[in-house]
Design a protein around this motif. Structure first.
Motif, PDB file in Angstrom:
ATOM      1  N   ARG A  27      95.505 -22.983 -23.039  1.00 17.54           N
ATOM      2  CA  ARG A  27      95.092 -21.755 -22.340  1.00 17.54           C
ATOM      3  C   ARG A  27      96.193 -20.704 -22.538  1.00 17.54           C
ATOM      4  NH1 ARG A  27      91.999 -20.870 -17.652  1.00 17.54           N
ATOM      5  NH2 ARG A  27      90.816 -22.691 -18.386  1.00 17.54           N
ATOM      6  N   ARG A  28      95.769 -19.516 -22.923  1.00 15.12           N
ATOM      7  CA  ARG A  28      96.700 -18.390 -23.047  1.00 15.12           C
ATOM      8  C   ARG A  28      96.191 -17.245 -22.199  1.00 15.12           C
ATOM      9  NH1 ARG A  28      97.649 -16.974 -29.188  1.00 15.12           N
ATOM     10  NH2 ARG A  28      95.464 -17.645 -29.433  1.00 15.12           N
ATOM     11  N   SER A  29      97.089 -16.659 -21.400  1.00 15.31           N
ATOM     12  CA  SER A  29      96.684 -15.567 -20.532  1.00 15.31           C
ATOM     13  C   SER A  29      97.931 -14.785 -20.122  1.00 15.31           C
ATOM     14  CB  SER A  29      95.943 -16.126 -19.304  1.00 15.31           C
ATOM     15  OG  SER A  29      95.340 -15.088 -18.576  1.00 15.31           O
ATOM     16  N   SER A  30      97.798 -14.000 -19.070  1.00 15.11           N
ATOM     17  CA  SER A  30      98.933 -13.225 -18.578  1.00 15.11           C
ATOM     18  C   SER A  30      98.840 -13.089 -17.068  1.00 15.11           C
ATOM     19  CB  SER A  30      98.978 -11.836 -19.233  1.00 15.11           C
ATOM     20  OG  SER A  30      97.807 -11.106 -18.918  1.00 15.11           O
ATOM     21  N   ASP A  31     100.009 -13.006 -16.423  1.00 14.66           N
ATOM     22  CA  ASP A  31     100.119 -12.695 -15.001  1.00 14.66           C
ATOM     23  C   ASP A  31     100.787 -11.326 -14.906  1.00 14.66           C
ATOM     24  OD1 ASP A  31      99.091 -15.190 -14.204  1.00 14.66           O
ATOM     25  OD2 ASP A  31     101.065 -16.115 -14.342  1.00 14.66           O
ATOM     26  N   GLN A  55     101.330 -19.515 -21.792  1.00  8.27           N
ATOM     27  CA  GLN A  55     100.402 -20.454 -22.402  1.00  8.27           C
ATOM     28  C   GLN A  55     100.686 -21.840 -21.858  1.00  8.27           C
ATOM     29  OE1 GLN A  55     101.302 -20.428 -26.719  1.00  8.27           O
ATOM     30  NE2 GLN A  55     102.104 -22.488 -26.450  1.00  8.27           N
ATOM     31  N   CYS A  56      99.665 -22.701 -21.910  1.00  4.98           N
ATOM     32  CA  CYS A  56      99.843 -24.060 -21.411  1.00  4.98           C
ATOM     33  C   CYS A  56      98.806 -24.976 -22.057  1.00  4.98           C
ATOM     34  CB  CYS A  56      99.685 -24.084 -19.892  1.00  4.98           C
ATOM     35  SG  CYS A  56     100.078 -25.675 -19.120  1.00  4.98           S
ATOM     36  N   ASP A  57      99.260 -26.094 -22.609  1.00  8.02           N
ATOM     37  CA  ASP A  57      98.346 -27.117 -23.126  1.00  8.02           C
ATOM     38  C   ASP A  57      97.726 -27.829 -21.925  1.00  8.02           C
ATOM     39  OD1 ASP A  57      99.336 -26.475 -25.663  1.00  8.02           O
ATOM     40  OD2 ASP A  57     100.837 -28.069 -25.596  1.00  8.02           O
ATOM     41  N   HIS A  58      96.420 -27.673 -21.730  1.00  8.72           N
ATOM     42  CA  HIS A  58      95.823 -28.226 -20.521  1.00  8.72           C
ATOM     43  C   HIS A  58      94.881 -29.392 -20.800  1.00  8.72           C
ATOM     44  CE1 HIS A  58      92.969 -25.229 -21.946  1.00  8.72           C
ATOM     45  NE2 HIS A  58      92.034 -25.655 -21.105  1.00  8.72           N
ATOM     46  N   GLY A  59      94.716 -29.772 -22.069  1.00  8.21           N
ATOM     47  CA  GLY A  59      93.941 -30.955 -22.419  1.00  8.21           C
ATOM     48  C   GLY A  59      94.877 -32.072 -22.867  1.00  8.21           C
ATOM     49  N   ALA A  60      94.674 -32.567 -24.091  1.00  7.36           N
ATOM     50  CA  ALA A  60      95.571 -33.604 -24.633  1.00  7.36           C
ATOM     51  C   ALA A  60      97.006 -33.083 -24.627  1.00  7.36           C
ATOM     52  CB  ALA A  60      95.143 -33.973 -26.046  1.00  7.36           C
ATOM     53  N   GLN A  61      97.923 -33.916 -24.164  1.00  2.00           N
ATOM     54  CA  GLN A  61      99.301 -33.479 -23.983  1.00  2.00           C
ATOM     55  C   GLN A  61     100.193 -33.746 -25.188  1.00  2.00           C
ATOM     56  OE1 GLN A  61     100.741 -31.920 -20.876  1.00  2.00           O
ATOM     57  NE2 GLN A  61      98.647 -31.358 -21.425  1.00  2.00           N
ATOM     58  N   TYR A  62      99.874 -34.775 -25.944  1.00  2.00           N
ATOM     59  CA  TYR A  62     100.660 -35.155 -27.118  1.00  2.00           C
ATOM     60  C   TYR A  62      99.836 -36.182 -27.882  1.00  2.00           C
ATOM     61  CZ  TYR A  62     101.744 -39.198 -24.176  1.00  2.00           C
ATOM     62  OH  TYR A  62     101.644 -40.308 -23.367  1.00  2.00           O
ATOM     63  N   PHE A  63     100.321 -36.598 -29.039  1.00  2.66           N
ATOM     64  CA  PHE A  63      99.659 -37.670 -29.758  1.00  2.66           C
ATOM     65  C   PHE A  63     100.696 -38.504 -30.482  1.00  2.66           C
ATOM     66  CE2 PHE A  63      99.444 -33.753 -32.224  1.00  2.66           C
ATOM     67  CZ  PHE A  63      99.934 -34.103 -33.473  1.00  2.66           C
ATOM     68  N   THR A  64     100.331 -39.743 -30.751  1.00  2.00           N
ATOM     69  CA  THR A  64     101.178 -40.655 -31.508  1.00  2.00           C
ATOM     70  C   THR A  64     100.506 -40.935 -32.853  1.00  2.00           C
ATOM     71  OG1 THR A  64     100.138 -42.578 -30.468  1.00  2.00           O
ATOM     72  CG2 THR A  64     102.134 -41.700 -29.420  1.00  2.00           C
ATOM     73  N   ALA A  65     101.247 -41.537 -33.756  1.00  8.24           N
ATOM     74  CA  ALA A  65     100.718 -41.770 -35.109  1.00  8.24           C
ATOM     75  C   ALA A  65     101.229 -43.105 -35.630  1.00  8.24           C
ATOM     76  CB  ALA A  65     101.136 -40.636 -36.042  1.00  8.24           C
ATOM     77  N   SER A  66     100.443 -44.164 -35.424  1.00 12.26           N
ATOM     78  CA  SER A  66     100.816 -45.487 -35.917  1.00 12.26           C
ATOM     79  C   SER A  66     100.103 -45.855 -37.206  1.00 12.26           C
ATOM     80  CB  SER A  66     100.535 -46.550 -34.849  1.00 12.26           C
ATOM     81  OG  SER A  66      99.163 -46.537 -34.481  1.00 12.26           O
ATOM     82  N   ASN A  67      98.919 -45.289 -37.421  1.00 11.46           N
ATOM     83  CA  ASN A  67      98.156 -45.553 -38.643  1.00 11.46           C
ATOM     84  C   ASN A  67      98.754 -44.786 -39.817  1.00 11.46           C
ATOM     85  OD1 ASN A  67      95.796 -44.308 -40.460  1.00 11.46           O
ATOM     86  ND2 ASN A  67      95.188 -46.378 -39.842  1.00 11.46           N
ATOM     87  N   THR A  68      98.871 -45.444 -40.965  1.00 11.83           N
ATOM     88  CA  THR A  68      99.514 -44.835 -42.126  1.00 11.83           C
ATOM     89  C   THR A  68      98.801 -43.567 -42.587  1.00 11.83           C
ATOM     90  OG1 THR A  68     100.302 -47.003 -42.863  1.00 11.83           O
ATOM     91  CG2 THR A  68     100.281 -45.231 -44.498  1.00 11.83           C
ATOM     92  N   GLU A  69      97.473 -43.613 -42.612  1.00  6.26           N
ATOM     93  CA  GLU A  69      96.707 -42.459 -43.079  1.00  6.26           C
ATOM     94  C   GLU A  69      96.866 -41.285 -42.122  1.00  6.26           C
ATOM     95  OE1 GLU A  69      92.155 -41.403 -44.617  1.00  6.26           O
ATOM     96  OE2 GLU A  69      92.528 -43.253 -43.499  1.00  6.26           O
ATOM     97  N   PHE A  70      96.808 -41.560 -40.826  1.00  9.80           N
ATOM     98  CA  PHE A  70      96.971 -40.475 -39.860  1.00  9.80           C
ATOM     99  C   PHE A  70      98.408 -39.954 -39.871  1.00  9.80           C
ATOM    100  CE2 PHE A  70      97.559 -38.987 -35.343  1.00  9.80           C
ATOM    101  CZ  PHE A  70      96.816 -37.827 -35.495  1.00  9.80           C
ATOM    102  N   ARG A  71      99.378 -40.854 -40.066  1.00 11.78           N
ATOM    103  CA  ARG A  71     100.781 -40.396 -40.118  1.00 11.78           C
ATOM    104  C   ARG A  71     100.991 -39.453 -41.294  1.00 11.78           C
ATOM    105  NH1 ARG A  71     104.513 -38.110 -39.617  1.00 11.78           N
ATOM    106  NH2 ARG A  71     106.585 -38.617 -38.768  1.00 11.78           N
TER     107      ARG A  71
END
Length: 354
Positions: A54-58, A64-80
Motif C-alpha cells: 500500500r502506498r499513500s500519504s498522510d 508505503q507498507c507491505d501489507h500482504g506477504a511479508q517475505y519469502f524463502t527459496a529452497s527449490n533450485t529453480e525458484f532460487r
C-alpha cells in the motif's frame, strides 16, 4: 524449465490466465518463453496478488507498507535461480532484519534465522519485473486489469469463452484456461462446467487475516524488526521500514491471527484498528493515540491445509488451476505451482497440435 523443440513455432496457442498473483505470472512467464500467446486477466489495478504494497500519504508525508506477504524463502533450485535474477535486476534483496518471537511475556531473537527475501523497493516489485520481462520478449502477451471474469463458458469449436463484467459484451476465445486465484474464487467460476474441479477448490479452506499499517512519528525501541506473536490477537508484527530500499516514515505492519480475524471478519475497520493498536501497545508499541493506521481485510490470506497437489490440469478440457493452496501455501509454492501447470499446458497443447 520448458524447452521448445524446433517444430513448435506452428503450435502456438492462445491461453487465458485468470489471476496475476505470483502463480499466474509464473505460469504466464513459462508459456510466453516457449512462444505461446497469453492473455492475463486480474480484477486489481496491477499485478502481484497478495505480494502487495500500500502506498499513500498522510498530509505532506508519503508512506508505503507491505501489507500482504511479508517475505519469502527459496529452497527449490529453480525458484532460487528466479530469485537471483530478481536480485541482479534490483527487484529483490535479502532482509537482514532481526526476527524473533514473543511468547506472551518477552521477546527472543531467532538463533539461526532463515534467509528471507523481500521485493525491492516494495513487495510488488518481483511481479512488476515479471510483467516487464514478458513484454520484452513477446508481443503476444496481454494484460487486462480491473477485469472481473464471469463464470466460464465452453465453446465446442474453439475451447473456452471468457467475458468480464467491466469490458463490454464481446467475448474472448481461448484454447485453454488457467485459474490462478484463491480456491474460494475458483469454485464458482467452475461450478457449471467442471464440477470435479469446483469440488477440489471447495475442499481447500482458506483463512482470513486483518492487516494494519501503522505510521509512527518516532522510531520504536522494540528489539525486533519482525516477530511472531503468541497469546495475542496479533500473529505477526514487522518494522516494514527496516526492509531494504525503504525509507521515510517508520512504518509497522500488524497481522492479526487467523482465528481472531475469522471471529472479527465483518467488524468495521475502525473497531479492528482500535483492537490491534491496543494489542500492539501491550507488546511495547506506541500509544494508539500517537499514530495513524490503515486497516485492510484479506478474506483469503492463507490455506489451512494446502492440498499439496502441485497444480491441477484437465488436458481434455484445456482447463487448469494453480496457486499456493495447491502447493505448500508459500510464495515459493505459488511460483512452483504456476511453473508446473505451464509444463502440463504446453505438453498437452503441443501434443494436440501434432
Amino acid at each position: 524449465m520448458i524447452t521448445p523443440s524446433p517444430k513448435e513455432s506452428s503450435s502456438k496457442k492462445t491461453i487465458a490466465i485468470i489471476g496475476a498473483g505470483l502463480s499466474g505470472l509464473a505460469c504466464a512467464q513459462a508459456l510466453v518463453e516457449v512462444g505461446h500467446c497469453v492473455h492475463v486477466f486480474d480484477k486489481s489495478r496491477g499485478p502481484s496478488g497478495r505480494m502487495s504494497t500500500r502506498r499513500s500519504s498522510d498530509g505532506d508525508t508519503d508512506w508505503q507498507c507491505d501489507h500482504g506477504a511479508q517475505y519469502f524463502t527459496a529452497s527449490n533450485t529453480e525458484f532460487r535461480s528466479q530469485v537471483s535474477a530478481w536480485e541482479q535486476d534490483g527487484a529483490a534483496q535479502v532482509w537482514q532484519g532481526r526476527i524473533g518471537k514473543h511468547d506472551g511475556h518477552d521477546f527472543a531473537l531467532q538463533d539461526r534465522p532463515l534467509e528471507r527475501f523481500v521485493g525491492t523497493p516494495r513487495m510488488t516489485s518481483p511481479a512488476a519485473h515479471m510483467v516487464r520481462g514478458m513484454h520484452a520478449i513477446s508481443q503476444s502477451v496481454r494484460f487486462q486489469w480491473q477485469a472481473t471474469i464471469q463464470p466460464l463458458q465452453p465453446h465446442s469449436a474453439f475451447g473456452w469463452i471468457l467475458q468480464s463484467q467491466e469490458h463490454g459484451t464481446e467475448p474472448h476465445r481461448y484454447q485453454a484456461i488457467v485459474l490462478a486465484v484463491p480456491a474460494p474464487q475458483a469454485a464458482p467460476l467452475l461450478a457449471s462446467v467442471a464440477p470435479e474441479a469446483a469440488a477440489l477448490a471447495s475442499s481447500a479452506r482458506m483463512l482470513p487475516c486483518w492487516a494494519l499499517m501503522v505510521r509512527c512519528h518516532q522510531p520504536l525501541s522494540l528489539p525486533v524488526d519482525g516477530c511472531f506473536v503468541e497469546h495475542s490477537p496479533l500473529h505477526w508484527i514487522a518494522r516494514d521500514s527496516s526492509k531494504p530500499s525503504r525509507g521515510g516514515t517508520e512504518t509497522w505492519l500488524l497481522h492479526a491471527g487467523h482465528s481472531w480475524s475469522e471471529a472479527h471478519l465483518e467488524d468495521d475497520a475502525a473497531t479492528v484498528t482500535t483492537a490491534l493498536l491496543h494489542a500492539f501497545a501491550q507488546l511495547g508499541g506506541p500509544d494508539p493515540a500517537s499514530v495513524q493506521a490503515t486497516a485492510h481485510r484479506w478474506r483469503y490470506a492463507d490455506t489451512a491445509n494446502p492440498l499439496n497437489a502441485g497444480a491441477w490440469w484437465d488436458a481434455a478440457a484445456g482447463l487448469g488451476m494453480c496457486g499456493d493452496w495447491l502447493h505448500s501455501g508459500s510464495v515459493e509454492g505459488a511460483w512452483l505451482s504456476g511453473r508446473r501447470l505451464a509444463r502440463h499446458v504446453h505438453t498437452a497443447l503441443h501434443a494436440h497440435a501434432s
